[in-house]
Design a protein around this motif. Structure first.
Motif, short mmCIF file in Angstrom:
data_model
loop_
_atom_site.label_atom_id
_atom_site.label_comp_id
_atom_site.label_asym_id
_atom_site.label_seq_id
_atom_site.Cartn_x
_atom_site.Cartn_y
_atom_site.Cartn_z
N LEU A 45 0.85 -1.19 0.00
CA LEU A 45 0.00 0.00 0.00
C LEU A 45 0.89 1.24 0.00
CD1 LEU A 45 -2.87 1.19 0.16
CD2 LEU A 45 -2.66 1.14 2.66
N THR A 46 0.66 2.14 -0.95
CA THR A 46 1.46 3.37 -1.05
C THR A 46 0.54 4.54 -1.39
OG1 THR A 46 1.90 3.00 -3.41
CG2 THR A 46 3.52 2.15 -1.84
N TYR A 47 0.96 5.73 -0.97
CA TYR A 47 0.25 6.95 -1.34
C TYR A 47 1.08 8.17 -0.97
CZ TYR A 47 -1.16 7.63 3.57
OH TYR A 47 -1.17 7.81 4.93
N THR A 48 0.64 9.34 -1.42
CA THR A 48 1.32 10.60 -1.12
C THR A 48 0.50 11.39 -0.10
OG1 THR A 48 2.37 10.72 -3.28
CG2 THR A 48 2.13 12.80 -2.07
N LEU A 49 1.19 11.90 0.91
CA LEU A 49 0.58 12.73 1.94
C LEU A 49 1.16 14.14 1.80
CD1 LEU A 49 -1.27 12.71 4.49
CD2 LEU A 49 0.78 12.20 5.83
N ASP A 50 0.34 15.06 1.36
CA ASP A 50 0.79 16.43 1.08
C ASP A 50 0.34 17.35 2.21
OD1 ASP A 50 1.44 18.91 0.14
OD2 ASP A 50 0.57 18.61 -1.86
N ALA A 101 -5.62 11.68 -3.57
CA ALA A 101 -6.50 10.54 -3.85
C ALA A 101 -5.99 9.63 -4.96
CB ALA A 101 -7.90 11.05 -4.19
N ASP A 102 -5.51 10.22 -6.08
CA ASP A 102 -5.10 9.37 -7.20
C ASP A 102 -3.71 8.76 -7.02
OD1 ASP A 102 -3.51 11.57 -7.59
OD2 ASP A 102 -4.36 12.13 -9.53
N SER A 103 -3.09 9.02 -5.85
CA SER A 103 -1.78 8.42 -5.57
C SER A 103 -1.90 7.11 -4.79
CB SER A 103 -0.90 9.39 -4.77
OG SER A 103 -1.35 9.48 -3.42
N VAL A 104 -3.09 6.79 -4.29
CA VAL A 104 -3.27 5.60 -3.46
C VAL A 104 -3.25 4.36 -4.35
CG1 VAL A 104 -4.70 4.44 -1.75
CG2 VAL A 104 -4.66 6.95 -1.84
N LYS A 105 -2.30 3.47 -4.07
CA LYS A 105 -2.15 2.25 -4.86
C LYS A 105 -1.94 1.04 -3.95
CE LYS A 105 -0.13 4.64 -8.85
NZ LYS A 105 1.04 4.72 -9.77
N LEU A 106 -2.40 -0.11 -4.42
CA LEU A 106 -2.16 -1.37 -3.73
C LEU A 106 -1.46 -2.30 -4.71
CD1 LEU A 106 -2.48 -3.14 -1.22
CD2 LEU A 106 -4.68 -3.93 -2.13
N ASP A 107 -0.26 -2.68 -4.36
CA ASP A 107 0.57 -3.53 -5.22
C ASP A 107 0.72 -2.92 -6.61
OD1 ASP A 107 0.90 -5.41 -3.18
OD2 ASP A 107 -0.98 -6.41 -3.71
N GLY A 108 0.84 -1.60 -6.66
CA GLY A 108 1.08 -0.89 -7.90
C GLY A 108 -0.16 -0.52 -8.68
N ALA A 109 -1.32 -1.04 -8.29
CA ALA A 109 -2.57 -0.75 -9.00
C ALA A 109 -3.35 0.33 -8.26
CB ALA A 109 -3.42 -2.01 -9.12
N ALA A 110 -3.92 1.27 -9.02
CA ALA A 110 -4.69 2.36 -8.40
C ALA A 110 -5.87 1.82 -7.61
CB ALA A 110 -5.18 3.31 -9.49
N LEU A 111 -6.15 2.45 -6.51
CA LEU A 111 -7.29 2.06 -5.67
C LEU A 111 -8.58 2.26 -6.46
CD1 LEU A 111 -7.77 1.16 -2.64
CD2 LEU A 111 -8.38 3.56 -2.23
N ASP A 112 -9.40 1.22 -6.50
CA ASP A 112 -10.67 1.27 -7.22
C ASP A 112 -11.78 1.57 -6.22
OD1 ASP A 112 -13.03 0.82 -8.59
OD2 ASP A 112 -12.36 -1.04 -9.54
N PRO A 113 -12.44 2.73 -6.32
CA PRO A 113 -13.48 3.09 -5.35
C PRO A 113 -14.60 2.07 -5.23
CG PRO A 113 -12.91 4.96 -6.73
CD PRO A 113 -12.24 3.77 -7.34
N ALA A 114 -14.89 1.36 -6.32
CA ALA A 114 -16.02 0.43 -6.32
C ALA A 114 -15.63 -0.99 -5.91
CB ALA A 114 -16.66 0.40 -7.70
N LYS A 115 -14.35 -1.27 -5.87
CA LYS A 115 -13.88 -2.62 -5.57
C LYS A 115 -13.88 -2.88 -4.07
CE LYS A 115 -9.92 -5.69 -6.44
NZ LYS A 115 -8.59 -5.79 -7.10
N ALA A 150 10.44 2.32 5.88
CA ALA A 150 9.43 3.35 6.14
C ALA A 150 9.30 4.32 4.97
CB ALA A 150 9.73 4.10 7.44
N ASP A 151 9.13 3.74 3.77
CA ASP A 151 9.05 4.55 2.56
C ASP A 151 7.74 4.31 1.79
OD1 ASP A 151 9.51 1.96 1.75
OD2 ASP A 151 11.30 2.41 0.57
N ARG A 152 6.71 3.89 2.50
CA ARG A 152 5.44 3.58 1.85
C ARG A 152 4.57 4.83 1.67
NH1 ARG A 152 4.82 -1.87 5.66
NH2 ARG A 152 6.82 -2.73 4.95
N ILE A 153 4.79 5.80 2.51
CA ILE A 153 4.07 7.07 2.41
C ILE A 153 5.05 8.13 1.92
CG2 ILE A 153 2.75 8.82 3.64
CD1 ILE A 153 2.01 6.68 5.71
N THR A 154 4.73 8.75 0.80
CA THR A 154 5.56 9.85 0.29
C THR A 154 5.05 11.14 0.93
OG1 THR A 154 5.92 8.73 -1.81
CG2 THR A 154 6.30 11.12 -1.75
#
Length: 603
Positions: free
Chosen positions: A511-516, A527-541, A596-600
């Motif tokens: 799980l990775t994402y950017t915290l600004d 929001a569009d930086s949140v990824k799981l195993d490199g795939a963008a988070l799908d709001p409906a999944k 500790a590099d999962r959150i940018t």
């Protein structure tokens, strides 16, 4: 300090309490001329100086805490900063006893969280060792804190009144836990059935004609940061309204000198325990909830002893009448104590507060160069002997410090490790099928230190050390959350009740994402930086998400996580951690700290 999920019970807890004799204070003060007060000024005729010694957030740290939790930062005369090892009840007891010498009027008070989230030496025995230690070092009164509710109201009542544990029984043959010699105060916690406080709301300390009232409250938001079962059937009222109510009650009883013990606090501008909280003006060096509370608490109250944030400060914040009033906090884990001088006027029965300053207060380090209190050494040795078969068992090996509380960054190496451990424990299809894991930062109570704490050797992680990190034995839960709900939870880290003081969830690998942090509120999570195993988070999944039961209940201001469905209950967080350490490390191949590099982070 937050958060406080209810601690699960370990299968067997071994020991019992026999109290240590409390320390007595001296003789009556006599003088032919007004002597000097603590600040060097001449004390007015007809007054006596009362020494108020205080501390807060001890959390069962009988032995010196490890890692960053076992030191304080000291500001030097040349502006540099020095790290000073501190803490341990052997040294706290000795410090208090030394401080009392020469003070015929001395009272010792605390501002909550004496127990709960405790290391194994205390936590294994439902904190009976800590209550025994508090009796022995002469604690006169304390407020309840949120952690006093970790095991629920009935257990808190047992801490006050005594008696053996209802399930684990008595720990030592022929000995029954006698409870606290001091009153626990819970003025703002009432029973829903009776409407009355569950414990005493206040107490009056008296010595040779001097009377000082103490009112004790915990933060109103306690239900938001503890397991719901721990506070079921209870209502937590506002701190200010409750203190003002009982200040009037004490006034009608002729008790004019009043101290409030408040388990809520602030954040000082200085990270050093001896930083100037009143620079550039009174109270200018502190922010947070305690500032508003201090400004609204009745002028009848002469001093505020606070806690909860684990910070250190001695501030002067004007009361509603514009008079200076001292507000103090002594960090946590018994690393500091505060010495406050209350000048008591025998004619008015009140504390003298001049137009220039409030009561004089100074924080002192509980340093480890002084002699140890022999009775506390004996107490620790007795309980350690009972705990040793469990405590000393190696559960893993590390190559360097893995910092949690001591990381000083939103993402903590130990937080990543714990999240990975919970994912590993629940990712198999028959064991929850988790795809990611989340961990609340407040549930990480310490660091994993490379240096040996006993005779186990450097790099060895014992069960006791793992327990200190994860003392709640909260059960892991795996639930279904949509991508939209997961994103909402990540946004709640930095918005709503968490906007002023963000609570950054620790996340498992993948799980990775950017915290600004240059943005405001929920927008800080890109929001569009949140990824799981490199795939963008799908709001409906739908995703399977592991977390402890406290978070799954929406604790710490994460209502989105409470929306989870299809719950699976896995092992305790402690069992998940120890199993992970055992499976992923050996003496020849110790575990290295996560990057500790999962959150940018953008600042």
């Amino acid at each position: 300090m937050p958060p406080a999920p209810q601690r699960g019970r370990l299968a067997r807890r071994l020991a019992a309490c026999a109290a240590v004799l409390a320390t007595a204070t001296g003789v009556a003060l006599t003088a032919t001329a007004p002597p000097a007060g603590a600040d060097g000024a001449r004390r007015p005729a007809g007054t006596v100086d009362v020494q108020l010694l205080s501390f807060n957030d001890f959390h069962g740290n009988l032995e010196p805490p490890q890692g960053s939790s076992g030191s304080v930062e000291e500001l030097q005369a040349d502006g540099t900063k020095k790290t000073v090892p501190a803490g341990g009840v052997e040294y706290l007891a000795q410090s208090l006893r030394t401080a009392r010498k020469g003070h015929p009027y001395s009272v010792t008070a605390a501002a909550g969280d004496m127990i709960g989230a405790s290391p194994l030496l205390s936590g294994l025995f439902h904190d009976e060792p800590t209550i025994e230690a508090m009796n022995g070092l002469g604690l006169d009164v304390t407020a309840v804190g949120n952690h006093e509710f970790d095991e629920g109201r009935a257990e808190l009542t047992r801490m006050q009144r005594g008696g053996c544990h209802p399930k684990d029984g008595c720990y030592e043959k022929g000995k029954t836990f006698r409870g606290a010699d001091f009153p626990y105060l819970a003025a703002n916690v009432t029973d829903d059935r009776t409407g009355k406080p569950i414990l005493k709301p206040y107490t009056v300390w008296q010595h040779k004609g001097v009377k000082i009232g103490f009112i004790g409250v915990t933060l109103k938001g306690t239900p938001d940061i503890v397991n719901a079962d721990g506070v079921k059937g209870l209502t937590f009222h506002g701190e200010v309204e409750t203190i003002n109510k009982y200040a009037k009650v004490l006034d009608r009883q002729g008790v004019k000198a009043v101290v409030a013990l408040i388990h809520e606090g602030g954040m000082p501008a200085s990270t050093s325990y001896n930083g100037n909280c009143d620079s550039p003006g009174p109270g200018a060096g502190i922010s947070g909830p305690i500032v508003d509370i201090a400004k609204r608490v009745s002028p009848r109250v002469d001093a505020l002893v606070t806690g909860h944030t684990h910070q250190s400060y001695t501030c002067t914040i004007p009361d509603p009448a514009g008079h200076p009033r001292t507000v103090t906090s002594a960090a946590s884990y018994g690393r500091l104590y505060t010495d406050t001088t209350l000048t008591y006027d025998r004619r008015s029965h009140d504390i003298v507060r001049t137009a220039v300053h409030g009561p004089h207060a100074v924080n002192h380090v509980v340093d480890r160069t002084q002699p140890k209190a022999p009775d506390m050494t004996s107490l620790i040795g007795r309980w350690n002997k009972l705990a040793a078969p469990i405590a000393d068992k190696p559960v893993g090996y590390i190559s360097a410090d893995i910092n949690g509380r001591g990381a000083g960054t939103p993402e903590e190496p130990l937080g990543d490790l714990i999240a990975d451990a919970q994912l590993a424990a629940t990712e198999e299809p028959g064991k929850g099928g988790a795809q990611l894991a989340l961990m609340n930062p407040g549930g990480i109570r310490s660091d994993l230190a490379y240096k040996a704490s006993g005779g186990e050797g450097d790099g060895v992680v014992t069960y006791a050390e793992a327990f200190t990190v994860q003392p709640f034995t909260n059960m892991t839960n795996v639930v279904d959350l949509t991508g939209a709900q997961l994103l909402a939870a990540l946004q709640q880290q930095v918005s709503g009740p968490n906007e002023a003081s963000p609570k950054i969830l620790q996340i498992s690998h993948g799980l990775t994402y950017t915290l600004d942090m240059t943005k405001a509120g929920a927008a800080r999570v890109v929001a569009d930086s949140v990824k799981l195993d490199g795939a963008a988070l799908d709001p409906a999944k739908t995703y399977r998400v592991a977390m402890n039961e406290f978070l799954a209940g929406g604790g710490d201001g994460f209502p989105a996580l409470k929306q989870g469905t299809n719950k699976y209950v896995g092992p305790s967080d402690l069992d998940a951690l120890t199993a992970y350490l055992t499976a992923h490390s050996t003496p020849a191949s110790p575990l290295a700290p996560p990057a500790a590099d999962r959150i940018t982070l953008v600042k």
